[in-house]
Write a protein that holds these residues in place. Structure first.
Motif, PDB file in Angstrom:
ATOM      1  N   ARG A  15      12.420 -16.823-117.008  1.00  0.00           N
ATOM      2  CA  ARG A  15      12.400 -16.582-118.444  1.00  0.00           C
ATOM      3  C   ARG A  15      13.772 -16.966-118.961  1.00  0.00           C
ATOM      4  NH1 ARG A  15       9.998 -10.684-118.130  1.00  0.00           N
ATOM      5  NH2 ARG A  15       8.152 -11.097-116.884  1.00  0.00           N
ATOM      6  N   GLN A  16      14.182 -16.301-120.061  1.00  0.00           N
ATOM      7  CA  GLN A  16      15.424 -16.756-120.648  1.00  0.00           C
ATOM      8  C   GLN A  16      16.660 -16.313-119.867  1.00  0.00           C
ATOM      9  OE1 GLN A  16      15.308 -16.237-124.813  1.00  0.00           O
ATOM     10  NE2 GLN A  16      17.125 -17.457-125.164  1.00  0.00           N
ATOM     11  N   MET A  17      16.621 -15.089-119.340  1.00  0.00           N
ATOM     12  CA  MET A  17      17.799 -14.577-118.653  1.00  0.00           C
ATOM     13  C   MET A  17      17.570 -14.533-117.143  1.00  0.00           C
ATOM     14  SD  MET A  17      19.087 -11.696-121.328  1.00  0.00           S
ATOM     15  CE  MET A  17      20.804 -11.678-120.912  1.00  0.00           C
ATOM     16  N   ASN A  18      18.647 -14.738-116.418  1.00  0.00           N
ATOM     17  CA  ASN A  18      18.541 -14.922-114.969  1.00  0.00           C
ATOM     18  C   ASN A  18      18.797 -13.623-114.198  1.00  0.00           C
ATOM     19  OD1 ASN A  18      18.379 -16.169-112.494  1.00  0.00           O
ATOM     20  ND2 ASN A  18      19.691 -17.884-113.082  1.00  0.00           N
ATOM     21  N   GLY A  19      17.903 -13.322-113.252  1.00  0.00           N
ATOM     22  CA  GLY A  19      18.087 -12.170-112.367  1.00  0.00           C
ATOM     23  C   GLY A  19      18.575 -12.605-110.995  1.00  0.00           C
ATOM     24  N   ASP A  20      18.774 -13.919-110.847  1.00  0.00           N
ATOM     25  CA  ASP A  20      19.407 -14.425-109.634  1.00  0.00           C
ATOM     26  C   ASP A  20      20.883 -14.639-109.961  1.00  0.00           C
ATOM     27  OD1 ASP A  20      17.019 -14.507-108.376  1.00  0.00           O
ATOM     28  OD2 ASP A  20      16.872 -16.691-108.223  1.00  0.00           O
ATOM     29  N   TYR A  21      21.686 -14.658-108.915  1.00  0.00           N
ATOM     30  CA  TYR A  21      23.107 -14.790-109.178  1.00  0.00           C
ATOM     31  C   TYR A  21      23.796 -15.515-108.034  1.00  0.00           C
ATOM     32  CZ  TYR A  21      27.924 -13.340-110.086  1.00  0.00           C
ATOM     33  OH  TYR A  21      29.270 -13.320-110.307  1.00  0.00           O
ATOM     34  N   VAL A  22      24.634 -16.473-108.382  1.00  0.00           N
ATOM     35  CA  VAL A  22      25.414 -17.205-107.379  1.00  0.00           C
ATOM     36  C   VAL A  22      26.881 -17.050-107.756  1.00  0.00           C
ATOM     37  CG1 VAL A  22      25.925 -19.457-106.376  1.00  0.00           C
ATOM     38  CG2 VAL A  22      23.593 -18.906-107.054  1.00  0.00           C
ATOM     39  N   VAL A  42      30.227 -17.727-100.543  1.00  0.00           N
ATOM     40  CA  VAL A  42      29.216 -17.706-101.585  1.00  0.00           C
ATOM     41  C   VAL A  42      28.350 -16.460-101.426  1.00  0.00           C
ATOM     42  CG1 VAL A  42      27.541 -19.108-100.270  1.00  0.00           C
ATOM     43  CG2 VAL A  42      27.399 -19.020-102.758  1.00  0.00           C
ATOM     44  N   ALA A  43      28.039 -15.867-102.576  1.00  0.00           N
ATOM     45  CA  ALA A  43      27.082 -14.760-102.579  1.00  0.00           C
ATOM     46  C   ALA A  43      25.869 -15.231-103.350  1.00  0.00           C
ATOM     47  CB  ALA A  43      27.691 -13.541-103.240  1.00  0.00           C
ATOM     48  N   VAL A  44      24.689 -15.095-102.773  1.00  0.00           N
ATOM     49  CA  VAL A  44      23.441 -15.427-103.466  1.00  0.00           C
ATOM     50  C   VAL A  44      22.667 -14.120-103.583  1.00  0.00           C
ATOM     51  CG1 VAL A  44      21.296 -16.746-103.379  1.00  0.00           C
ATOM     52  CG2 VAL A  44      23.409 -17.757-102.499  1.00  0.00           C
ATOM     53  N   ALA A  45      22.430 -13.696-104.812  1.00  0.00           N
ATOM     54  CA  ALA A  45      21.789 -12.392-104.995  1.00  0.00           C
ATOM     55  C   ALA A  45      20.520 -12.521-105.818  1.00  0.00           C
ATOM     56  CB  ALA A  45      22.749 -11.437-105.678  1.00  0.00           C
ATOM     57  N   ASP A  46      19.625 -11.579-105.617  1.00  0.00           N
ATOM     58  CA  ASP A  46      18.357 -11.561-106.338  1.00  0.00           C
ATOM     59  C   ASP A  46      18.052 -10.113-106.712  1.00  0.00           C
ATOM     60  OD1 ASP A  46      15.802 -11.783-107.296  1.00  0.00           O
ATOM     61  OD2 ASP A  46      14.922 -12.578-105.455  1.00  0.00           O
ATOM     62  N   VAL A  47      17.946  -9.867-108.035  1.00  0.00           N
ATOM     63  CA  VAL A  47      17.527  -8.540-108.463  1.00  0.00           C
ATOM     64  C   VAL A  47      16.022  -8.579-108.572  1.00  0.00           C
ATOM     65  CG1 VAL A  47      17.617  -6.817-110.280  1.00  0.00           C
ATOM     66  CG2 VAL A  47      19.613  -8.209-109.795  1.00  0.00           C
ATOM     67  N   MET A  48      15.353  -7.623-107.944  1.00  0.00           N
ATOM     68  CA  MET A  48      13.905  -7.614-108.015  1.00  0.00           C
ATOM     69  C   MET A  48      13.489  -7.325-109.440  1.00  0.00           C
ATOM     70  SD  MET A  48      13.166  -6.362-104.290  1.00  0.00           S
ATOM     71  CE  MET A  48      14.294  -7.401-103.404  1.00  0.00           C
ATOM     72  N   GLY A  49      12.602  -8.148-109.955  1.00  0.00           N
ATOM     73  CA  GLY A  49      12.249  -8.084-111.359  1.00  0.00           C
ATOM     74  C   GLY A  49      12.876  -9.267-112.050  1.00  0.00           C
ATOM     75  N   LYS A  50      12.487  -9.441-113.308  1.00  0.00           N
ATOM     76  CA  LYS A  50      12.957 -10.600-114.046  1.00  0.00           C
ATOM     77  C   LYS A  50      13.487 -10.146-115.393  1.00  0.00           C
ATOM     78  CE  LYS A  50       8.833 -12.645-113.690  1.00  0.00           C
ATOM     79  NZ  LYS A  50       7.967 -12.555-112.539  1.00  0.00           N
ATOM     80  N   GLY A  51      14.019 -11.099-116.129  1.00  0.00           N
ATOM     81  CA  GLY A  51      14.340 -10.870-117.530  1.00  0.00           C
ATOM     82  C   GLY A  51      15.561 -10.013-117.766  1.00  0.00           C
ATOM     83  N   ILE A  52      15.550  -9.316-118.896  1.00  0.00           N
ATOM     84  CA  ILE A  52      16.736  -8.611-119.362  1.00  0.00           C
ATOM     85  C   ILE A  52      17.226  -7.534-118.397  1.00  0.00           C
ATOM     86  CG2 ILE A  52      17.753  -7.325-121.283  1.00  0.00           C
ATOM     87  CD1 ILE A  52      15.597  -8.690-123.050  1.00  0.00           C
ATOM     88  N   PRO A  53      16.341  -6.643-117.888  1.00  0.00           N
ATOM     89  CA  PRO A  53      16.864  -5.589-116.996  1.00  0.00           C
ATOM     90  C   PRO A  53      17.570  -6.170-115.775  1.00  0.00           C
ATOM     91  CG  PRO A  53      14.576  -5.148-117.567  1.00  0.00           C
ATOM     92  CD  PRO A  53      14.893  -6.508-118.092  1.00  0.00           C
ATOM     93  N   ALA A  54      16.982  -7.217-115.189  1.00  0.00           N
ATOM     94  CA  ALA A  54      17.583  -7.852-114.024  1.00  0.00           C
ATOM     95  C   ALA A  54      18.929  -8.477-114.387  1.00  0.00           C
ATOM     96  CB  ALA A  54      16.631  -8.905-113.465  1.00  0.00           C
TER      97      ALA A  54
END
Lengths: 132, 332
Positions: free
Chosen positions: B130-137, B148-160
């Motif tokens: 969607r518009q905002m990213n819940g993954d992070y590099v 490097v840190a590769v992270a993933d917040v479970m869920g998508k969008g604004i809360p993530a």
């Protein structure tokens, strides 16, 4: 100015309030569409009283303000009051169930709209429409 | 203005009543757009119709006029439902504008620079579903090291996305220290445990390349395993290490492992947006992703990342079902 009222206790009283409102709107010189809008607003206000407060009253008054003529509707009851006014005035709240056409709907049908509500102390809604 | 519209409407109606032609119906259809543009309520449209008809055919029976009045009553509710909808659309536009600003803020906040370390070619792509990213590099550079840190917040969008901003501050704290992957993850884990809601789960893969001994060391907090492509054997080896998701237990320990990187080897770090790509035929096979990687194994790290991204988005008809992140560390 002339003021008349209908007690709202049964569903039939809603019809009586509508009739009174339509007659007054016609006498005040409103066109067919505005008559229908004022009547629908009264109908919704009366229905809210019937459904949520049990009983109350609709008062209809012809008003003038600096040469403008209009109609003022006052809906009052001694029911439980509206706990969250902001929520009730929000669009979309009505369609998700609850207050029928909803307060925003009534507000749009009229020109001026004011709610005073206290928990356990009833609600008074004043709505006015002016002849344009 | 309604008078002008009323007059024009009357002319169009008059022509149609005389001709019954498709052409005049078409004119009517075009004209109805003006009603909508000018936000004329349905009840007013009927009233305009009634007025026009009254002028054109005053001889009609009372039933006609009465029924039009009845129709006006019917339309009042439609009218304010329409207005309510228009107001909700305006609200939606405001939210969309705020989202655009929030996305910009996020992009600025989470900006990271690709590392420059001798002998290492780095390429990466991180795209939100969607518009905002819940993954992070996030990259951290030191003289001979690139982390490097590769992270993933479970869920998508604004809360993530909001949650991700928090991780960023944890990462910033690491810059000063000479952290190994395992230690880095325990530090971030403590921060997450303290500050993030229990319902938020974050997985992270932490990798570090040392250009002096050419070792790639790594640790994982419940994240997708990375892959090590060996140029010598032409095969992929899964890189996984034991460790709980971030924020679950305050004193989690993260296993650290390492591999030696030869020329032409590369490491692939991903989020589940890559490995759980869904096509019409179901989830994509690991093998298919690895085949994509093999097709471009001679290319640069950026080209490898792009190749995978382009092919997997195409397989999903250019719609991402989850945030998509891939990072390539390639030994030159």
């Amino acid at each position: 100015m002339k003021r008349s009222s209908v007690e709202i206790i049964t569903e039939w009283d809603i019809v009586a309030a509508r009739q009174l409102g339509r007659n007054e709107a016609k006498k005040a010189g409103f066109g067919t569409v505005d008559q229908a809008r004022i009547t629908t607003a009264i109908s919704e206000l009366a229905r809210n009283i019937y459904l949520y407060a049990g009983k109350g009253r609709i008062e209809i008054e012809r008003v003038t303000d600096g040469g403008k003529d209009g109609i003022k509707v006052v809906a009052s009851d001694e029911g439980p009051g509206i706990p969250d006014l902001r929520k009730v005035m929000e669009d979309g709240f009505s369609t998700s169930g609850g207050l029928g056409a909803g307060m925003p709907g009534v507000k749009r049908l009229m020109d001026e709209f004011k709610v005073i509500s206290e928990p356990n102390n009833g609600t008074t809604i004043t709505a006015t429409k002016w002849l344009h | 203005m309604p008078q002008v519209v009323g007059k024009q409407y009357k002319e169009i109606l008059k022509k149609y009543l005389e001709s019954h032609s498709e052409e005049d119906l078409y004119v009517g259809q075009q004209f109805s757009r003006r009603f909508i543009e000018k936000e004329i309520a349905p009840e007013d449209v009927i009233s305009i119709h009634k007025t026009a008809l009254l002028e054109l055919h005053p001889e009609l029976q009372d039933e006609v006029w009465d029924s039009l009045d009845f129709l006006i009553e019917m339309m009042i509710h439609y009218g304010f439902t329409l207005r309510e909808r228009q107001s909700l659309i305006r609200k939606q536009e405001i939210i969309q504008m705020e989202m655009n600003v929030a996305t910009k803020v996020q992009n600025t906040l989470l900006k990271t620079e690709s590392p420059i370390v001798e002998g290492l070619d780095v390429g990466w792509i991180s795209e939100p579903a969607r518009q905002m990213n819940g993954d992070y590099v996030h990259f951290i550079n030191r003289e001979h090291e690139s982390s490097v840190a590769v992270a993933d917040v479970m869920g998508k969008g604004i809360p993530a996305a909001l949650c991700m901003s928090m991780i960023k501050f944890g990462m910033d704290g690491l810059v000063g220290e000479n952290s190994n992957p395992g230690k880095a993850l325990s530090t971030i884990n403590r921060i997450v445990e303290k500050s993030v809601d229990d319902s938020m789960f974050i997985s992270m893969f932490y990798g570090k390349y040392n250009s002096e001994n050419k070792m790639f060391s790594y640790a994982s907090a419940g994240h997708e395993p990375a892959w090590h492509f060996s140029n010598e054997t032409g095969t992929f080896l899964e890189l996984d290490a034991k460790g709980l998701l971030l924020g679950v237990k305050v004193d989690s320990v993260y296993e650290e492992r390492s591999v030696y990187m030869q020329e032409g080897d590369f490491i692939v770090m991903m989020t589940d947006g890559v490995t759980e790509t869904r096509t019409e035929e179901g989830f994509i096979e690991m093998k298919e992703i690895q085949n994509l990687l093999l097709e471009v194994k001679e290319k640069s790290a950026s080209q490898i990342a792009e190749h995978v991204y382009n092919n997997l988005t195409e397989a999903q008809n250019h719609r991402l079902s989850d945030d998509f992140t891939i990072v390539i560390f390639k030994k030159k």
